[in-house]
Structures are given as structure tokens and as C-alpha cells.
Write an enzyme that holds these catalytic residues in place. Structure first.
Site: not given
Lengths: 403, 275
Positions: B49, B60
Site C-alpha cells: 500500500e 490520519d
């Protein structure tokens, strides 16, 4: 582009104003956003909700705010007749409280006990903290570390009101980062938290909901001017960061073709310098903070920092409904530099005894440009959306005065 | 059959779950980042990823926010991310590569041009955090036309009413976000992850990868008993950050240190269950 039958019909049921708006949030937040939408739809059609909000707007905020004929400025400009909608006289000193009370009442209705908000200049943070003190709800305000340094009096106000002010150090440590951090908080506290967004931006239903709560400004203006002049205004002028005070003034007039509207963005040091906050004039469409709208960004789609002398206009985006009104040509969007705003700031202080916030000083600078050449029977209403007490130190600094 | 399908089929054959590793493209610099990505497969990553850096990553936590900032500061762009994938693809044609990030850079690039360029660089799938099913039609169209999987996210807040909408039209795999929260913060307990995966399986036959809050080989092993893959990001990014000098430059042992963590995670997953 096809002109719609009404400019007041938006957004559609997915929260879109033409190509703008929508719900661009992480999947974790989607169910919450949908719940806010359902709760607001229910509240909106419940007369008891509106009655409760009206009660607090009248008795706590001090609405209706006056519509004031600015006689000396009118004479000074020598043209159009200028009125101020005096939302700077509201409790907490700006229009922000109109929206905060509405959202906090909605949060109570939804059984949410914990309130979070983002703030740039601190006005929305103060207004949210105020509403939370009134209703005894814990309040957490996210604020960029850079802004905390610039806006110490408002930070102290929020703390006095019982709010917790959380400094945000990530990214550029300003309003956009505070909004990121508030969204991160919300994702992690989905069960008990309500996010009070301060402007007509964010995921649907926020742009619509904040517009509705701020539309009290335009509705009052309409009936007050009817009393004073027996007719509609010719031109409305308001400043724009995210655009909530402007949309509040404009919205009830959008379907009156005779009423011209001007939104004033912050040109900072000048559009050509890239140090500005004019998303429509100097930005491009993009997706941030839950909606598609015009954003300051680079070629790679990275968000650029906004710059304005006025912390309240210092945001790299604009509400999606403005983006749509811009593309439809219904509202004209212009920009005013820091320097022009500073001049208008002093002019209003000297000639009207009203020290405006730096935000509406941008609107007044635009009025100064157009009023002289307009006929004497041309009616301008400008939204004096905040008072300037918070800006005294910044202005003194710019004028080279040591306090 | 796509690379993603082939990889999950091979994992089923082996009777084990896969390891998905996340690192941000260009962190801390392009050279080091390329060497990291090139070493992942041999260290035991089954799917790679790659984070597309964004200035405002609202889902995040601090570790991945800072990774993006470091990459952007060194001039990383979406175009350069694709170039990095192209380079990686030349050396490894089997390991699936999934790009993860936010919509604005893709929107700015142009969804159609991006889908086309991503596929030609060797990208297999996309995870776009702020593009829920309600808004993703403008990307699913071009993605489907080019054979790119648009991987949808399911979360603890996705209820039974919502899940059908999420899995409808999903491809590649489903990424289950194990906590209501941001990356690199809390961890979910294995029992609740197993329950959630069972619930998801009632709605989809796609493989299910679980991420957010998986840091140690033990946690990865626990997830591997329930799901088809475990995704690890923040802890690898933190290991990377621990190997930077005061100026943010890579210290000599950085690549080895991160890949050692990957090997430990892969060993954890391989120990978890036997078909």
C-alpha cells in the site's frame, strides 16, 4: 449555463449546489453526517425548535440587530445611500452566535453532550463556548497554534467561558488544520460528540444548515428596509471567508433580480503575490473538509495557505453555495487588499464611531469603491458582521503604533 | 484475473492471511522510499500500500501526517508517486500495489487521466479515504473502465443498512477500519475484529483486509486468524521516523530497520493459522 427558476432551491438531496458541496468524508463519519442531516430536517420543520431558537436570539443575542443609516459615510462617499446591518451589536460581537445557538440547540435535541468546534480568529470559538456555557455542555475548541499566538484575547475568553482550547500543531497550524483536527476528534468520538462548524462549509447538511441559521440577517434586513425606505435594497455587500455572514444576508434576496450582490474576499498583499485568501478569484475547484468548492491549491492538489490581515477571512476555501452562485453569475465576487481594509477600518471609526472588525472593513472598502459613482437613491446594505475590539492590537501593529 | 485476485487466491492456497504494508511515497526522500518499496516483497509483504501524500490528511494520526509532510517538503507529487510505482513494477510484476490517499490530488489530476496513468504504471487498486460511496461515481467509472479496483472502506460505524451500499460495486477487497478513529492511535481487541469480519462476510464474498491500530506481530497474528489480510502502517512509518537524523534525513540503517519490522510482522502472520 442554464439559469434556474430559483436560486433558493439548493442544495439537492445529496447536498449538491450544482457541481459543489456534497459529503466528502471518511466512511466512519458518513453515518454521523447522515444522522445530523435527518435530525436537522426534523428540527427545521418543528415550530417548537424555531420558537426556542427565536427566544434565545431575541433575549440572549439581542436580535433583531439594527439596520442603521450611515449618514456621515453616505455624505463622505457622495453617492449611494449606505445602510449597515449591525450584527456587530450581537452578544459576543459578531454574527457567529446566530449559527452556534442553532447548532447547539440541535445537538441538545440529538442528545449529544460533548461539543467540538474549530476556530481561526477565535470568534466562532468564543460564540460556541458561549452557547455551551449557556446550556452547560462541555466544549472543546481546536485552534491552530499560530492563531493562538495571534489571538490571545479570544483564547482567554474561551477559557473564561469554560471551554478547553486545544492547540493544533499539525500542517500549517492555522484554521484549516484546526478543522482537520476537529474532524479527527469527531471520527474518534462518534457516540457522544456534535461538531459545530462555523461557516457555510463542510459536508452536507452543514452548508445549508449554517445558511439557514444565518439567514435571519437577510430576513430582518428585508423587513427593516421595507419600513425605512418602503422597498428592496439595490446592492448588498458582505465580506467572505467561508461566507456565512454573506450568505445570511444574501439568501432571502437571491430571487429578487433587482438586487445586486457583492461578496468581498480578502486579497491579502494582492492576488498576484499569492499571499491572499481569495478562493474564487485566485483558487480552483477541489475537495477539502467534506465538500467540493473553490480552494487555494497548487498544481498537485496540495492546499495552499491563505493569507489575510483578518484572521476571520484567512481560510483557503469558501462555502460551496458561493462557488455555485459565482458560476451562475448571481453574485459578483471581488477582492480587497489588507491595505484597503485598513483604510476602511479607520474611516468607519472616524466618521461613524463604529470600529468595525477587519472582516467587514473589507466589505466597507468595496463600498468605498462603488458608492461614489452610484446615484443618491441607490440603496446599499452592508453587513457590519463583527466589531473591531479583537483587532485593535493587530491594527495598531500595522499602523506602527505601540500600545 | 487481476493481481489482487491472484494474490488472495494464492494466500488461500497457502492457508494463511496476507500482510499489507503501508508507507508514504517519497518519505523521507525519493531514493530511500524507492529502496524501501523494492525491499518489501522479499521481507514478506503480500500487498504493497503506497500513501499518496496530501497536505490535509484528515483521517490520519500524527505519524502518517508527518510522513506526508516530509514527502511533500522534498517535492513529492502524485505524478512522481506514479513514476515510483512504474519503477517498482519493472522489478516485481506480481505483488499487488494499492494507492491510498485523499481525493483532491486525484481530482486535480483528473479522475480519467489518473485512472489511465495509474493502471499503466502498474497500480492495481485505489483507496480514497474521503470518497464515500455517495460521492465516488466520478472515480468508479474511470477506474472500472481501466480495470483498477476501487477498494471501499467499512468501519465500526457502518451498520447493516449501510453495508450493502458499501459492498455494492466494490472490487479487489474490502478494507475494514478496525476502530472508529484515525490511524496510529488505538487498537481494537481481537474479539471485536473477528465479530466485525464475520458480520462483513454476510454481505460480501470479497477478501477482507483489516487495518488501523495493528502494530505488533502478535496483533497482526490475531487479525490474521479472522481476516484475509492485516494492514500495518503507522508503526512502520514510526520506525522510519526513528531512523531520521535531526535534519530529517535518512540515517544509514533506516531501510534495514523498517524491513526488519516487516519480516517480524510477516512471521507473526505466517504463524497464525494453518489452512
Amino acid at each position: 449555463m442554464q439559469v434556474p427558476n430559483t436560486f433558493c432551491g439548493g442544495p439537492d438531496d445529496r447536498g449538491h449546489f450544482g457541481n459543489y458541496g456534497g459529503r466528502f468524508v471518511a466512511e466512519t463519519l458518513m453515518p454521523l453526517v447522515l444522522r445530523v442531516e435527518a435530525a436537522y430536517a426534523e428540527a427545521r420543520s418543528d415550530p417548537s425548535f424555531q420558537a426556542e431558537l427565536d427566544y434565545y436570539l431575541n433575549h440572549y443575542v439581542g436580535r433583531p440587530s439594527p439596520l442603521y443609516f450611515a449618514e456621515r459615510l453616505t455624505r463622505h462617499f457622495g453617492g449611494a445611500k449606505l445602510y449597515f446591518k449591525r450584527d456587530e451589536l450581537n452578544h459576543t460581537g459578531a454574527h457567529k452566535i446566530n449559527n452556534c445557538l442553532g447548532q447547539v440547540l440541535l445537538a441538545r435535541r440529538m442528545g449529544r453532550r460533548r461539543i467540538i468546534a474549530e476556530t481561526g480568529a477565535g470568534q466562532h470559538g468564543v460564540a460556541t463556548a458561549t452557547a455551551c456555557a449557556l446550556f452547560d455542555l462541555p466544549c472543546i475548541v481546536y485552534m491552530g497554534a499560530t492563531d493562538i499566538e495571534r489571538q490571545k484575547p479570544n483564547v482567554f475568553r474561551m477559557k473564561l467561558l469554560g471551554a478547553e482550547v486545544v492547540p493544533v500543531h499539525s500542517g500549517t497550524a492555522t484554521l484549516k488544520d484546526a478543522m482537520n483536527e476537529a474532524l479527527r476528534d469527531w471520527v474518534a468520538r462518534v457516540d457522544d460528540t456534535f461538531y459545530v462548524i462555523g461557516t457555510v462549509a463542510g459536508p452536507h447538511p452543514y452548508p445549508m444548515m449554517v445558511r439557514d441559521f444565518q439567514s435571519v440577517i437577510g430576513r430582518e434586513t428585508r423587513s427593516q428596509l421595507e419600513l425605512a425606505e418602503g422597498r428592496l435594497p439595490d446592492t448588498l455587500v458582505a465580506c467572505i471567508g467561508g461566507g456565512s455572514n454573506a450568505l445570511g444576508l444574501f439568501y432571502p434576496f437571491l430571487d429578487e433580480p433587482s438586487v445586486a450582490m457583492i461578496g468581498v474576499e480578502a486579497a491579502g498583499h494582492g492576488i498576484e503575490t499569492r499571499l491572499h485568501a481569495a478562493s474564487l478569484t485566485g483558487g480552483a475547484p477541489g475537495v477539502l473538509h467534506g465538500n467540493r468548492t473553490y480552494l487555494l491549491q497548487n498544481e498537485d492538489g496540495q492546499i495552499r495557505d491563505a493569507h489575510s490581515i483578518s484572521a476571520g477571512l484567512d481560510y483557503p476555501g469558501i462555502g460551496p453555495e458561493h462557488a455555485w452562485l459565482h458560476e451562475m453569475g448571481r453574485v459578483q465576487y471581488v477582492s480587497i487588499t489588507d491595505r484597503e481594509a485598513l483604510e476602511a477600518f479607520q474611516l468607519a471609526s472616524r466618521l461613524e464611531g463604529i470600529i468595525p472588525a477587519l472582516e467587514p472593513a473589507h466589505a466597507l472598502a468595496q463600498v468605498a469603491k462603488i458608492a461614489p459613482s452610484l446615484p443618491r437613491d441607490h440603496l446599499i446594505v452592508m453587513n457590519m458582521c463583527g466589531r473591531g475590539d479583537k483587532d485593535i492590537f493587530a491594527v495598531a501593529d500595522h499602523l506602527g503604533v505601540r500600545l | 484475473m487481476s493481481r489482487i485476485e491472484r494474490r488472495f487466491a494464492a494466500l488461500r492456497e497457502e492457508g494463511r492471511a496476507g500482510l499489507v504494508t503501508y508507507l508514504t511515497a517519497g518519505d523521507p526522500d525519493r531514493g530511500t522510499s524507492s529502496r524501501l518499496f523494492a525491499g518489501l516483497s522479499a521481507a514478506g509483504a503480500d500487498l504493497i500500500e503506497i500513501g499518496m501524500p496530501f497536505s490535509d490528511p484528515m483521517a490520519d494520526g500524527a505519524a502518517i501526517q508527518q510522513a506526508g509532510q516530509r514527502a511533500l517538503k522534498r517535492g513529492m507529487t502524485l505524478r512522481r508517486t506514479l513514476a515510483m510505482v512504474r519503477e517498482l513494477r519493472c522489478a516485481d510484476d506480481a505483488t499487488p500495489i494499492v494507492l491510498m490517499g485523499y481525493y483532491n490530488p486525484i481530482y486535480r489530476y483528473g479522475p480519467e487521466a489518473f485512472a489511465r496513468d495509474a493502471v499503466s504504471a502498474g497500480v492495481d487498486g485505489l483507496i480514497v479515504v474521503d470518497l464515500p460511496p455517495e460521492e465516488d461515481a466520478e472515480l468508479t467509472g474511470p477506474a472500472r473502465a481501466t480495470g483498477l479496483d476501487l477498494i471501499r472502506l467499512a468501519t465500526p460505524t457502518s451498520d447493516d443498512q449501510r453495508l450493502p451500499r458499501i459492498v455494492e460495486g466494490a472490487s479487489g477487497f474490502i478494507y475494514y477500519v478496525a476502530i472508529a478513529g484515525i490511524t496510529g492511535t488505538r487498537s481494537a481487541d481481537p474479539a471485536s475484529i473477528a465479530n466485525a469480519v464475520d458480520r462483513l462476510r454476510r454481505f460480501t464474498r470479497l477478501p477482507i483486509a483489516v487495518g488501523f491500530g495493528i502494530r505488533t506481530p502478535e496483533q497482526a497474528a490475531a487479525v490474521a486468524r479472522a481476516a484475509d489480510a492485516a494492514a500495518v502502517g503507522s508503526s512502520l512509518v514510526q520506525r522510519l521516523a526513528l531512523n531520521l537524523d535531526a535534519q530529517g534525513r535518512a540515517k544509514p540503517g533506516l531501510v534495514d530497520a523498517v524491513l526488519a519490522d516487516v519480516r517480524a510482522l510477516a512471521a507473526g502472520i505466517r504463524s497464525a493459522r494453518v489452512g
